[in-house]
Design a protein around this motif. Structure first.
Motif, PDB file in Angstrom:
ATOM      1  N   VAL A  78      40.935  41.398  45.510  1.00  0.00           N
ATOM      2  CA  VAL A  78      39.984  40.486  44.868  1.00  0.00           C
ATOM      3  C   VAL A  78      38.806  40.304  45.819  1.00  0.00           C
ATOM      4  CG1 VAL A  78      39.668  38.219  43.813  1.00  0.00           C
ATOM      5  CG2 VAL A  78      41.906  39.305  43.733  1.00  0.00           C
ATOM      6  N   LEU A  79      37.613  40.572  45.304  1.00  0.00           N
ATOM      7  CA  LEU A  79      36.409  40.492  46.140  1.00  0.00           C
ATOM      8  C   LEU A  79      35.512  39.347  45.696  1.00  0.00           C
ATOM      9  CD1 LEU A  79      35.437  44.283  46.131  1.00  0.00           C
ATOM     10  CD2 LEU A  79      36.652  43.075  47.932  1.00  0.00           C
ATOM     11  N   LEU A  80      34.744  38.850  46.661  1.00  0.00           N
ATOM     12  CA  LEU A  80      33.714  37.860  46.323  1.00  0.00           C
ATOM     13  C   LEU A  80      32.508  38.072  47.228  1.00  0.00           C
ATOM     14  CD1 LEU A  80      34.412  34.213  47.522  1.00  0.00           C
ATOM     15  CD2 LEU A  80      35.392  36.192  48.617  1.00  0.00           C
ATOM     16  N   PRO A  81      31.316  37.665  46.776  1.00  0.00           N
ATOM     17  CA  PRO A  81      30.126  37.876  47.625  1.00  0.00           C
ATOM     18  C   PRO A  81      30.190  37.002  48.883  1.00  0.00           C
ATOM     19  CG  PRO A  81      29.509  37.262  45.364  1.00  0.00           C
ATOM     20  CD  PRO A  81      30.983  37.031  45.499  1.00  0.00           C
TER      21      PRO A  81
ATOM     22  N   THR B  67      36.252  50.310  45.689  1.00  0.00           N
ATOM     23  CA  THR B  67      35.127  49.660  46.378  1.00  0.00           C
ATOM     24  C   THR B  67      34.108  50.681  46.882  1.00  0.00           C
ATOM     25  OG1 THR B  67      36.400  49.606  48.398  1.00  0.00           O
ATOM     26  CG2 THR B  67      36.419  47.609  47.068  1.00  0.00           C
TER      27      THR B  67
ATOM     28  N   ASP C  26      22.218  44.107  51.309  1.00  0.00           N
ATOM     29  CA  ASP C  26      21.753  42.727  51.474  1.00  0.00           C
ATOM     30  C   ASP C  26      22.671  41.731  50.774  1.00  0.00           C
ATOM     31  OD1 ASP C  26      19.472  43.553  52.857  1.00  0.00           O
ATOM     32  OD2 ASP C  26      18.508  44.084  50.957  1.00  0.00           O
ATOM     33  N   PHE C  27      23.665  42.258  50.084  1.00  0.00           N
ATOM     34  CA  PHE C  27      24.545  41.385  49.295  1.00  0.00           C
ATOM     35  C   PHE C  27      25.996  41.846  49.483  1.00  0.00           C
ATOM     36  CE2 PHE C  27      26.131  39.243  45.492  1.00  0.00           C
ATOM     37  CZ  PHE C  27      25.363  38.093  45.467  1.00  0.00           C
ATOM     38  N   PRO C  28      26.503  41.718  50.742  1.00  0.00           N
ATOM     39  CA  PRO C  28      27.857  42.241  51.012  1.00  0.00           C
ATOM     40  C   PRO C  28      28.959  41.410  50.365  1.00  0.00           C
ATOM     41  CG  PRO C  28      26.963  41.139  52.941  1.00  0.00           C
ATOM     42  CD  PRO C  28      25.884  41.087  51.900  1.00  0.00           C
ATOM     43  N   TRP C  29      30.116  42.053  50.199  1.00  0.00           N
ATOM     44  CA  TRP C  29      31.277  41.414  49.580  1.00  0.00           C
ATOM     45  C   TRP C  29      32.441  41.420  50.564  1.00  0.00           C
ATOM     46  CZ3 TRP C  29      31.855  40.330  43.989  1.00  0.00           C
ATOM     47  CH2 TRP C  29      30.638  40.408  43.310  1.00  0.00           C
ATOM     48  N   ILE C  30      33.331  40.436  50.421  1.00  0.00           N
ATOM     49  CA  ILE C  30      34.536  40.360  51.264  1.00  0.00           C
ATOM     50  C   ILE C  30      35.773  40.137  50.382  1.00  0.00           C
ATOM     51  CG2 ILE C  30      33.541  39.584  53.460  1.00  0.00           C
ATOM     52  CD1 ILE C  30      34.217  36.690  52.498  1.00  0.00           C
ATOM     53  N   VAL C  31      36.926  40.378  50.980  1.00  0.00           N
ATOM     54  CA  VAL C  31      38.182  40.133  50.249  1.00  0.00           C
ATOM     55  C   VAL C  31      38.415  38.620  50.208  1.00  0.00           C
ATOM     56  CG1 VAL C  31      40.671  40.545  50.244  1.00  0.00           C
ATOM     57  CG2 VAL C  31      39.111  42.372  50.931  1.00  0.00           C
ATOM     58  N   ALA C  32      38.750  38.126  49.034  1.00  0.00           N
ATOM     59  CA  ALA C  32      38.906  36.671  48.838  1.00  0.00           C
ATOM     60  C   ALA C  32      40.177  36.158  49.503  1.00  0.00           C
ATOM     61  CB  ALA C  32      38.931  36.372  47.347  1.00  0.00           C
TER      62      ALA C  32
ATOM     63  N   VAL D  44      31.716  34.105  42.083  1.00  0.00           N
ATOM     64  CA  VAL D  44      32.226  35.108  41.133  1.00  0.00           C
ATOM     65  C   VAL D  44      33.205  36.009  41.883  1.00  0.00           C
ATOM     66  CG1 VAL D  44      31.611  37.033  39.608  1.00  0.00           C
ATOM     67  CG2 VAL D  44      30.088  35.060  39.785  1.00  0.00           C
ATOM     68  N   LEU D  45      34.393  36.164  41.310  1.00  0.00           N
ATOM     69  CA  LEU D  45      35.395  37.059  41.901  1.00  0.00           C
ATOM     70  C   LEU D  45      35.536  38.288  41.024  1.00  0.00           C
ATOM     71  CD1 LEU D  45      38.386  34.603  42.592  1.00  0.00           C
ATOM     72  CD2 LEU D  45      36.551  35.202  44.159  1.00  0.00           C
ATOM     73  N   VAL D  46      35.828  39.420  41.658  1.00  0.00           N
ATOM     74  CA  VAL D  46      36.132  40.614  40.867  1.00  0.00           C
ATOM     75  C   VAL D  46      37.473  41.182  41.330  1.00  0.00           C
ATOM     76  CG1 VAL D  46      34.631  42.097  42.294  1.00  0.00           C
ATOM     77  CG2 VAL D  46      35.290  42.860  40.035  1.00  0.00           C
TER      78      VAL D  46
ATOM     79  N   TYR E  99      20.548  35.652  42.378  1.00  0.00           N
ATOM     80  CA  TYR E  99      21.936  35.676  42.851  1.00  0.00           C
ATOM     81  C   TYR E  99      22.859  36.251  41.771  1.00  0.00           C
ATOM     82  CZ  TYR E  99      26.363  34.148  44.822  1.00  0.00           C
ATOM     83  OH  TYR E  99      27.639  34.124  45.332  1.00  0.00           O
TER      84      TYR E  99
END
Lengths: 210, 49
Positions: free
Chosen positions: B19-22, A157, A168-174, A148-150, A63
């Protein structure tokens, strides 16, 4: 002394490699020090010539690796402003945020191989600070988890999407609640300035954790 | 003009900070604890078997 740009010699890639290797060690150590996982899954290793605790749980290790693999292209292009390790309580509200603020100079001045050794020394100081940060932080409630946030830019992006692992490891907006903490206590841990990267680490701690 | 003001600035809109997160969550503490117990049992079996 030779001055080169980020495009030359793929130097962005070198910086991203160095930072991602460091972030991997830092994330393992934060999870150990802040007791997010049982101490039995951690083993003592030596990184940057200091002892650190690294997880031996395959799923957790994968992970962390996948997370950093997706962040790496952003760091490479100087598009990752902050990488944040968030520790959350059972209700998924942040209790602590370890904020790595990263900035890279557009021009890189490389004098000699001593540069990398100097960077290693600076990163070692971060690791040592993380390993003793429990002394300045309050205990976390039981049953915490992490994410973890970036912090990046929308346009950047696209660089992430080039990475194969993202499928297999998508990201979304927090969500706002994942990003912000109400009236946090700010604890500066370490700042470094080198020819290739500037970084500061601080912790935001929720005033009332329980 | 009003029309011009209403036009979204596409360059800055596509360049806004985010801000992105998995999507995936890391393994839970309970799941990791189960794995650790199974690992210890296996190691004990190896030792005595």
């Amino acid at each position: 002394m030779t001055t080169i740009t980020r495009q030359d010699l793929n130097f962005g890639q070198v910086v991203a490699d160095i930072l991602c290797e460091f972030l991997e060690v830092a994330i393992h150590l934060i999870l150990y020090v802040r007791e997010v996982y049982p101490s039995g899954i951690f083993q003592k290793r030596k990184k940057y010539n200091v002892p650190v605790q690294m997880s031996c749980h395959p799923e957790l290790n994968q992970y962390i690796q996948d997370t950093l693999h997706c962040i790496k292209p952003l760091i490479e292009k100087n598009d990752a402003e902050k990488v944040v390790v968030v520790i959350m309580d059972k209700e998924h509200h942040p209790v602590e945020r370890f904020v790595f603020e990263i900035s890279q100079p557009p021009l890189l001045s490389i004098s000699s191989d001593a540069l990398l050794s100097h960077v290693e020394q600076l990163l070692r100081a971060f690791i040592l600070k993380i390993s003793v940060c429990d002394a300045v932080l309050n205990n976390n409630p039981p049953g915490c988890s992490f994410t973890v946030l970036v912090h990046t830019r929308d346009a950047a992006t696209r660089n992430m999407e080039k990475v194969q692992v993202i499928k297999d490891f998508p990201w979304i907006v927090a969500d706002e609640q994942e990003v912000h903490m109400q009236e946090p206590r700010l604890i500066p841990l370490k700042t470094m300035t080198s020819d290739i990267v500037k970084m500061q680490l601080y912790v935001e701690e929720r005033a009332q954790k329980t | 003009t009003c029309k011009e003001q209403a036009k979204p600035n596409l360059s800055s809109a596509s360049d806004k900070k985010i801000v992105l997160l998995p999507c995936k969550n890391p393994p839970s503490r309970d799941r990791v604890l189960l794995w650790l117990q199974a690992k210890k049992q296996y190691e004990n079996l190896q030792k005595w078997g």
